[in-house]
Design a protein around this motif. Structure first.
Motif: not given
Length: 505
Positions: A356-365, A416-418
């Protein structure tokens, strides 16, 4: 979808007002369809395991590594770009369509020179025909990439589920008939080709958008950049994550690879398959909420919490009783896969949440960060696979699982949390109830298996008893922790929104 206004295929403003309701309903539909798909895959896998020899699965698995790699190349991350972009035009999507269609043909043509190379590398002449036949699927699937992406962008999850289920059912039916008729590994090849054809046909039937002439690539440079970083990250990850099967097949042969491949698919893929429908829901939902940080954070963490509550206790059951699962699903000829199943069950504890970390990377561009992290993670995973290879398939599985828990997952959460609304500690805190419940379930099962009465039980009742104990311990634990009690209430509220009670006037 109305044909009179082409812009209707690209609009998303009507989704934001009821984003939570659409996500719940869409999640229920897609997860429900995926669960049904997993159940069917379990059943078909069990039957095929009895109709086909392990070598048949091993031969197809040798080519499957290349298939996965080229499938990612063929998509080029452009389906995700279509979903993520706040505003997109007919000409832009048309250009992306022709890019995906062309890449599908290129991927199919690449299988021609790869066929003799794979046969030489593995020392299996049958791989020439297998590789050439499987390449047909790329040309078919490239024609529907953007149609399916537009359905996801519009959050038309029921339609997507119908297409996917229809393709799966038809493909499985063809495989079963072919295997029964003695087609050996060709049954598995036919399943993939028929599935790709049905997905392409369904995309064109249910999405009435039709591509126009392609525009200049410079007009979609930002979309290509977004997709390029996603693809680069995925390719690096896929290359190394499939290294285990390549090296096991090369070093130990087809039979150990067949055992490893079946263990991997029966454990990780059913659980990881839950990530596919959740990604279909999360990507458009989180993309629409990118401008509302607190709402974005709550939505993501709520998804992670419920995902971990469902998957981690199931993985714990597999860790504590792998022998029972193997004997029930595969039969005695697959008993050598038991330790592999146990170690991969340990990996299944954390894999769904880490994806699910990939969701954060992609949706936050933040796809450029995703690409850099993909390279680092791939290097760490490659080291773990090589370290376990001398100890056989079991050693590779153990090294894969342990390195994930102690090295790769903590590093991913930190990366991902940086930045962004979701911090690393947010993810860890969200997982704690499920970690505790899973650990207690494992201890309870191990204690149960030491009782004399358990030894007297036959296979079916023994597995049912283990499952009942795991479920009971998990529910007691979740009911005792305030955080997970709220999540259980959310589950009940979700069920209520899906099946509202009728109120008599």
């Amino acid at each position: 979808m109305r044909d009179s206004d082409p812009a209707d295929h690209f609009r998303t403003d009507h989704l934001v007002g009821d984003i939570a309701g659409r996500s719940i309903r869409g999640g229920a539909v897609t997860v429900g369809a995926q669960v049904l798909k997993i159940v069917m895959q379990f059943g078909v896998t069990i039957v095929l395991a009895r109709l086909l020899k392990p070598e048949a699965f091993g031969l197809v698995a040798m080519v499957a590594v290349v298939l996965t790699f080229l499938e990612t190349f063929k998509d080029l991350g452009l389906s995700a770009a279509t979903v993520q972009r706040e505003a997109i035009t007919h000409q832009e999507v048309s250009t992306l369509f022709w890019v995906n269609a062309g890449l599908g043909v290129v991927a199919a043509l690449l299988m021609v020179p790869l066929a003799p190379l794979l046969a030489w590398f593995y020392g299996e002449p049958e791989l020439v025909g297998i590789t050439l036949a499987l390449g047909v699927g790329f040309a078919l699937s490239g024609l529907s990439t953007q149609h399916l992406a537009l359905l996801r962008r519009q959050m038309r999850f029921s339609t997507l589920a119908s297409i996917q289920m229809g393709a799966e059912i038809i493909g499985m039916a063809v495989a079963l008939v072919a295997a029964y008729e003695g087609a050996s590994y060709w049954a598995l090849i036919l399943q993939r080709i028929v599935w790709a054809a049905c997905m392409a046909l369904g995309g064109w039937i249910f999405c009435r958008w039709r591509p126009g002439r392609p525009g200049r690539l410079s007009q979609v440079r930002s979309l290509l950049g977004f997709g390029g970083y996603v693809t680069g990250s995925n390719l690096a990850s896929l290359f190394v994550r499939n290294m285990d099967q390549v090296l096991i097949g090369w070093y130990w042969g087809a039979t150990p690879l067949g055992l490893y491949d079946r263990a991997y698919k029966i454990l990780l893929l059913p659980i990881n398959n839950l990530n596919a429908p959740l990604f279909s829901v999360a990507m458009p939902a989180l993309s629409r909420l990118a401008g509302e940080p607190e709402r974005y954070r709550r939505t993501y963490l709520g998804m992670v919490e419920k995902l971990s509550m469902v998957t981690m206790p199931c993985a714990a059951l597999l860790v504590a009783a792998p022998d029972l699962v193997v004997r029930l699903l595969f039969g005695p000829q697959w008993v050598a896969a038991t330790p592999i199943v146990g170690w991969l069950g340990l990996a299944a504890l954390y894999q769904p949440v880490s994806y699910t970390c990939s969701w954060l990377f992609m949706t936050q561009n933040r796809t450029s960060e995703m690409f850099r992290w993909g390279l680092i993670s791939s290097g760490l995973l490659a080291v773990s696979i090589v370290a376990g290879l001398p100890f056989g398939a079991e050693g590779v599985a153990a090294s894969f699982a342990l390195s994930g828990i102690f090295v790769r997952m903590p590093a991913l959460f930190w990366a991902v949390g940086r930045s962004g609304p979701v911090r690393s500690l947010d993810i860890v805190r969200t997982m704690i109830p499920s970690i505790v419940a899973s650990a207690l379930a494992v201890l309870a099962i191990l204690a149960l298996r030491r009782l004399p009465v358990f030894d007297a039980a036959t296979l079916g009742p023994a597995l049912a008893l283990v499952g009942a104990v795991a479920a009971a311990v998990t529910l007691i634990c979740f009911s005792s922790l305030p955080q997970s009690r709220r999540a259980l209430a959310d589950f009940r509220a979700m069920a209520g929104s899906l099946f509202p009670r009728r109120i008599n006037a």
